[in-house]
Scaffold this motif. Structure first.
Motif, short mmCIF file in Angstrom:
data_model
loop_
_atom_site.label_atom_id
_atom_site.label_comp_id
_atom_site.label_asym_id
_atom_site.label_seq_id
_atom_site.Cartn_x
_atom_site.Cartn_y
_atom_site.Cartn_z
N ASP A 154 17.51 -14.29 -6.53
CA ASP A 154 18.10 -12.98 -6.76
C ASP A 154 19.52 -13.22 -7.30
N MET A 155 19.71 -13.03 -8.59
CA MET A 155 20.99 -13.32 -9.22
C MET A 155 22.08 -12.31 -8.84
N GLU A 156 21.70 -11.14 -8.31
CA GLU A 156 22.70 -10.15 -7.89
C GLU A 156 23.35 -10.55 -6.58
N THR A 157 22.56 -11.10 -5.65
CA THR A 157 23.09 -11.49 -4.34
C THR A 157 23.31 -13.00 -4.24
N CYS A 158 22.93 -13.74 -5.29
CA CYS A 158 23.04 -15.20 -5.31
C CYS A 158 22.32 -15.81 -4.11
N SER A 159 21.13 -15.31 -3.88
CA SER A 159 20.31 -15.84 -2.79
C SER A 159 18.93 -16.18 -3.33
N ALA A 160 18.19 -16.93 -2.53
CA ALA A 160 16.84 -17.31 -2.94
C ALA A 160 15.94 -17.33 -1.73
N LYS A 161 14.65 -17.17 -1.97
CA LYS A 161 13.67 -17.24 -0.87
C LYS A 161 12.37 -17.79 -1.42
N PHE A 162 11.57 -18.34 -0.53
CA PHE A 162 10.23 -18.81 -0.89
C PHE A 162 9.25 -17.69 -0.63
N VAL A 163 8.42 -17.40 -1.61
CA VAL A 163 7.36 -16.40 -1.43
C VAL A 163 6.03 -17.05 -1.78
N MET A 164 4.98 -16.51 -1.19
CA MET A 164 3.63 -17.01 -1.44
C MET A 164 3.26 -16.73 -2.89
N LYS A 165 2.71 -17.71 -3.57
CA LYS A 165 2.32 -17.52 -4.97
C LYS A 165 1.27 -16.44 -5.12
N SER A 166 0.34 -16.37 -4.17
CA SER A 166 -0.76 -15.42 -4.27
C SER A 166 -0.39 -14.02 -3.78
N ASP A 167 0.70 -13.90 -3.02
CA ASP A 167 1.14 -12.60 -2.51
C ASP A 167 2.66 -12.63 -2.38
#
Length: 78
Positions: free
Chosen positions: A57-70
């Motif tokens: 998320d370039m607005e909050t300069c954060s990142a997270k791992f999400v499931m590829k299928s969902d």
């Protein structure tokens, strides 16, 4: 030296005085008499769990791992 430098110039050509700190495009930068230093606030090549992807998320300069299928399901290490 007749005209010693008074700061740093970033990649956009903007002048920053010694001691200045700023964030642009999730890069945290600072200017000192030794020069300009920048580091990415978002991990560039983290170890991604199998079946997941890193979403930044370039607005909050954060990142997270999400499931590829969902993409609504985040990685929970616990």
């Amino acid at each position: 030296m007749k005209n010693p430098p008074k700061g740093c110039v970033d990649e956009d050509g903007k002048h920053h005085e010694f001691g200045a700190e700023w964030v642009k495009n999730c890069m945290e930068c600072s200017c000192s008499e030794e020069g300009m230093s920048c580091c990415n606030k978002i991990p560039e090549r983290p170890e991604v769990p199998e079946g997941y992807e890193l979403v930044a998320d370039m607005e909050t300069c954060s990142a997270k791992f999400v499931m590829k299928s969902d993409k609504t399901k985040e990685f929970d290490p616990v």
